[in-house]
Design a protein around this motif. Structure first.
Motif, PDB file in Angstrom:
ATOM      1  N   LEU A 203       0.800  -1.501   0.022  1.00  0.00           N
ATOM      2  CA  LEU A 203       0.200   0.317   0.324  1.00  0.00           C
ATOM      3  C   LEU A 203       0.684   0.907  -0.288  1.00  0.00           C
ATOM      4  O   LEU A 203       0.527   2.299  -0.714  1.00  0.00           O
ATOM      5  N   ARG A 204       1.740   0.848   1.058  1.00  0.00           N
ATOM      6  CA  ARG A 204       3.079   2.445   1.095  1.00  0.00           C
ATOM      7  C   ARG A 204       4.422   2.335   1.403  1.00  0.00           C
ATOM      8  O   ARG A 204       3.980   0.587   1.771  1.00  0.00           O
ATOM      9  N   SER A 205       4.465   3.162   1.540  1.00  0.00           N
ATOM     10  CA  SER A 205       6.829   2.573   2.195  1.00  0.00           C
ATOM     11  C   SER A 205       5.983   1.890   3.810  1.00  0.00           C
ATOM     12  O   SER A 205       5.705   2.554   4.551  1.00  0.00           O
ATOM     13  N   LYS A 206       6.544   0.970   3.805  1.00  0.00           N
ATOM     14  CA  LYS A 206       6.743   0.092   5.249  1.00  0.00           C
ATOM     15  C   LYS A 206       4.822  -0.183   5.101  1.00  0.00           C
ATOM     16  O   LYS A 206       5.039  -0.813   6.815  1.00  0.00           O
ATOM     17  N   MET A 207       4.026  -0.869   5.003  1.00  0.00           N
ATOM     18  CA  MET A 207       3.050  -1.220   5.175  1.00  0.00           C
ATOM     19  C   MET A 207       2.675  -1.690   4.141  1.00  0.00           C
ATOM     20  O   MET A 207       2.388  -1.369   2.816  1.00  0.00           O
ATOM     21  N   TYR A 208       2.981  -3.036   4.021  1.00  0.00           N
ATOM     22  CA  TYR A 208       2.145  -3.848   2.823  1.00  0.00           C
ATOM     23  C   TYR A 208       2.637  -5.849   3.801  1.00  0.00           C
ATOM     24  O   TYR A 208       2.655  -5.524   4.681  1.00  0.00           O
ATOM     25  N   SER A 209       1.236  -6.339   3.406  1.00  0.00           N
ATOM     26  CA  SER A 209       1.428  -7.640   3.648  1.00  0.00           C
ATOM     27  C   SER A 209       1.306  -8.720   2.342  1.00  0.00           C
ATOM     28  O   SER A 209       1.909  -8.402   1.002  1.00  0.00           O
ATOM     29  N   ILE A 210       2.227 -10.007   2.617  1.00  0.00           N
ATOM     30  CA  ILE A 210       2.486 -11.531   2.083  1.00  0.00           C
ATOM     31  C   ILE A 210       1.930 -12.217   2.631  1.00  0.00           C
ATOM     32  O   ILE A 210       2.146 -12.640   3.702  1.00  0.00           O
ATOM     33  N   LEU A 211       1.500 -12.885   1.281  1.00  0.00           N
ATOM     34  CA  LEU A 211       0.270 -14.150   1.324  1.00  0.00           C
ATOM     35  C   LEU A 211       1.317 -15.404   1.508  1.00  0.00           C
ATOM     36  O   LEU A 211       1.508 -15.522   0.269  1.00  0.00           O
ATOM     37  N   LEU A 212       1.881 -15.767   1.859  1.00  0.00           N
ATOM     38  CA  LEU A 212       2.397 -17.047   1.506  1.00  0.00           C
ATOM     39  C   LEU A 212       1.971 -18.656   1.196  1.00  0.00           C
ATOM     40  O   LEU A 212       0.695 -18.853   1.315  1.00  0.00           O
ATOM     41  N   ALA A 213       3.113 -19.498   0.243  1.00  0.00           N
ATOM     42  CA  ALA A 213       2.402 -20.709  -0.177  1.00  0.00           C
ATOM     43  C   ALA A 213       2.000 -21.400   0.814  1.00  0.00           C
ATOM     44  O   ALA A 213       1.135 -22.607   0.626  1.00  0.00           O
TER      45      ALA A 213
END
Length: 100
Positions: free
Chosen positions: A50-60
């Motif tokens: 979404l912006r710097s230092k604001m993210y989400s990762i969905l793993l396998a």
């Protein structure tokens, strides 16, 4: 697990266990500008930034890792889900998180 396609001068896999690192040298440890393996060797299924230092990762393995600078950890863990990050990115949702 092999890193033959990723040059040593770009990636430092600090989160991998020592046996998985094999022959990767420690010369890139704590060097500014080097990438770190955020997923600890697990395949990343989806990334929403979404912006710097604001993210989400969905793993396998269906686990998620979310970051949100300036948001308390208890609020981030309770309120911010990967699907919320996706909805905000697509413009169908917004959220204001109370600071208590």
């Amino acid at each position: 697990l092999t890193f033959q396609t990723t040059p040593d001068h770009i990636l430092f896999p600090s989160d991998l266990v020592k046996e998985e690192r094999l022959d990767i040298c420690n010369s890139n440890k704590a060097v500014v500008g080097k990438f770190k393996d955020e997923a600890e060797g697990v395949v990343i299924k989806e990334f929403v930034g979404l912006r710097s230092k604001m993210y989400s990762i969905l793993l396998a393995n269906e686990k998620q890792k979310s970051t949100a600078a300036g948001v308390k950890k208890c609020v981030r863990d309770r309120e911010l889900t990967h699907s919320l990050y996706r909805r905000v990115l697509m413009g169908s949702s917004s959220m204001i998180v109370p600071d208590n």
